[in-house]
Enzyme design. Sequence first.
Site, PDB file in Angstrom:
ATOM      1  N   GLY A   1       0.950  -1.027  -0.074  1.00  0.00           N
ATOM      2  CA  GLY A   1      -0.106  -0.115  -0.038  1.00  0.00           C
ATOM      3  C   GLY A   1       0.852   1.221   0.083  1.00  0.00           C
TER       4      GLY A   1
ATOM      5  N   GLY B   1      -7.707  -6.258   3.639  1.00  0.00           N
ATOM      6  CA  GLY B   1      -8.784  -7.032   2.872  1.00  0.00           C
ATOM      7  C   GLY B   1     -10.129  -6.464   2.400  1.00  0.00           C
TER       8      GLY B   1
ATOM      9  N   TYR C   1       2.032 -12.204  -7.277  1.00  0.00           N
ATOM     10  CA  TYR C   1       2.479 -10.831  -7.366  1.00  0.00           C
ATOM     11  C   TYR C   1       2.600 -10.160  -5.981  1.00  0.00           C
ATOM     12  CZ  TYR C   1       2.011  -5.981  -8.522  1.00  0.00           C
ATOM     13  OH  TYR C   1       2.279  -4.526  -8.542  1.00  0.00           O
TER      14      TYR C   1
ATOM     15  N   SER D   1       8.274  -7.456 -10.426  1.00  0.00           N
ATOM     16  CA  SER D   1       7.852  -8.832  -9.854  1.00  0.00           C
ATOM     17  C   SER D   1       7.937 -10.005 -10.863  1.00  0.00           C
ATOM     18  CB  SER D   1       6.294  -8.615  -9.732  1.00  0.00           C
ATOM     19  OG  SER D   1       5.746  -7.868 -10.731  1.00  0.00           O
TER      20      SER D   1
ATOM     21  N   ASP E   1       6.355 -11.566 -17.623  1.00  0.00           N
ATOM     22  CA  ASP E   1       5.393 -10.740 -16.614  1.00  0.00           C
ATOM     23  C   ASP E   1       4.683 -11.781 -15.564  1.00  0.00           C
ATOM     24  OD1 ASP E   1       4.772  -8.603 -15.414  1.00  0.00           O
ATOM     25  OD2 ASP E   1       3.635  -7.715 -17.321  1.00  0.00           O
ATOM     26  N   ASP E   2       4.536 -11.223 -14.468  1.00  0.00           N
ATOM     27  CA  ASP E   2       3.729 -11.999 -13.372  1.00  0.00           C
ATOM     28  C   ASP E   2       2.316 -12.226 -13.782  1.00  0.00           C
ATOM     29  OD1 ASP E   2       2.073  -9.682 -11.767  1.00  0.00           O
ATOM     30  OD2 ASP E   2       3.968  -9.024 -12.147  1.00  0.00           O
TER      31      ASP E   2
END
Length: 496
Positions: free
Chosen positions: A50, A126, A265, A306, A368-369
């Site tokens: 975040g 969440g 990810y 990632s 790529d992830d």
Amino acid sequence: MTQALDRWSPPMRDPDDDTPRLECGVFGVFDIDDAAAMTALGLHALQHRGQEACGIASFDGQRFHTERHMGHVGDAFGGGGLAERMPGRFAIGHTRYSTAGGSFIRNVQPMFADMEAGGVALAHNGNLTNFLTLREQLVSDGVIFQSTSDSEVILHLIARSRKSRFVDRFTEALSRIEGGYALVALTNKKLIGVRDPLGIRPLVLGDLDGKAVLASETCALDMIGARFVRDIEHGEMVIIDRHGIESLRPFPAKQARPCIFEYVYFARPDSVVNGRSVYDVRKRMGRRLAQEAPADIDVVVPVPDSGVPAALGFAQEAGAPFEMGIIRNHYVGRTFIQPTQGARELGVRMKLAPNRAVLAGKKVMLIDDSIVRGTNSVRVVRMVREAGAAEVHLRSASPPIQWPDYYGIDMPDRDKLLAANHSVEEIAKILNVDSMGYLSVEGLYWAMGVGPRDEANPQFTDHYFTGDYPTRLLDREIAEGRNEAVDRQLSFLVDA
């Protein structure tokens, strides 16, 4: 009705940013020196979960202290004076991405409330799938909300409980919420951690010189030198006070279904989630991808950052060289968003730059992830071709994302998801690649080390790939029902 419908619309975001976003990370410490400073360090390690806002709440034995800021942890808490501003040996913290609730300071956590038994600070990772239903019920009963965050619902449910003990009030509140969540709460006597009945969102317990630590990921424990003890189990509540740690099971027993996207990810590669090394799982994803979707290539290049572990696994399995053909600039802030198309193109180049020495004249395999809308992939492929690549092949280290998420991941609606509306061949043309491939669901489960997916009783939450949602989606069902009712009314008026 409008509020309910708006809740299920995707939030505003950078149009060039095609990565899925997780709402937040949580952290908490109990009875340690400089608890707020230690929490700030833990939040640094969870910054990837975040980056729009952060907050800390501490308790000094007499009163609570809270600070909530927009922006990164380092900007908010990196300066001096934190110990003086936020004294105490007890603290919890939060990092946040905004969802449809909006990117406003009033929605930043931890949220704090004074209750009959004392203060309570709450941090939540969440999403509650019955948030609007509960909120509407509470508002109709006269409850006044100060935010549009679903976390505030939990505080109101705690406050309205008639149970005498706080733990019982908390448990009663949790019995009314649905969805995926990991919570940390701080009272004047206890630090509490709880994980939803399916264990969708992660939470771990650590030990720092005999004192308890709670965190979304083990990398936050590593940051402060704490020892990993164990995962908080699905449906478990841990209550930490001066007498020790108590474990409760307030929910009916269910099979765990942790979010598999943590491995794809969200989690940091150096974290261990539910007993699995994230780095190792991502490398295995790349290995399996090379088996399932091979190509005649000269070099394997990750889309940073990632995609790196999966690209390593792919290169090792394919026997092709791994090279950093795209360099990411880590000093570009997320706020650099320009309104015009030309400026946005330049903004992408500020974040990612081609390494021409690696790409020119080569048949390049990009790893790529995951691929959501494909907007970022289009620009990356164009960049690689302009750097002189002879061919560009693209592979996704996760299966096709075909369904939106309602448990704390910011994903577009289904009509915006590339793989939900196009075949693999069509996607290859849209992205202008010589070939396109995805890891299969079976391959992803193989990478997790659990064998084939149990169709009758899946081992993970994987609805973004399968459409198999693990819980009821009450708010969405109500919103869709209201839409259908409006459509019927409009149809009646047209016919009339």
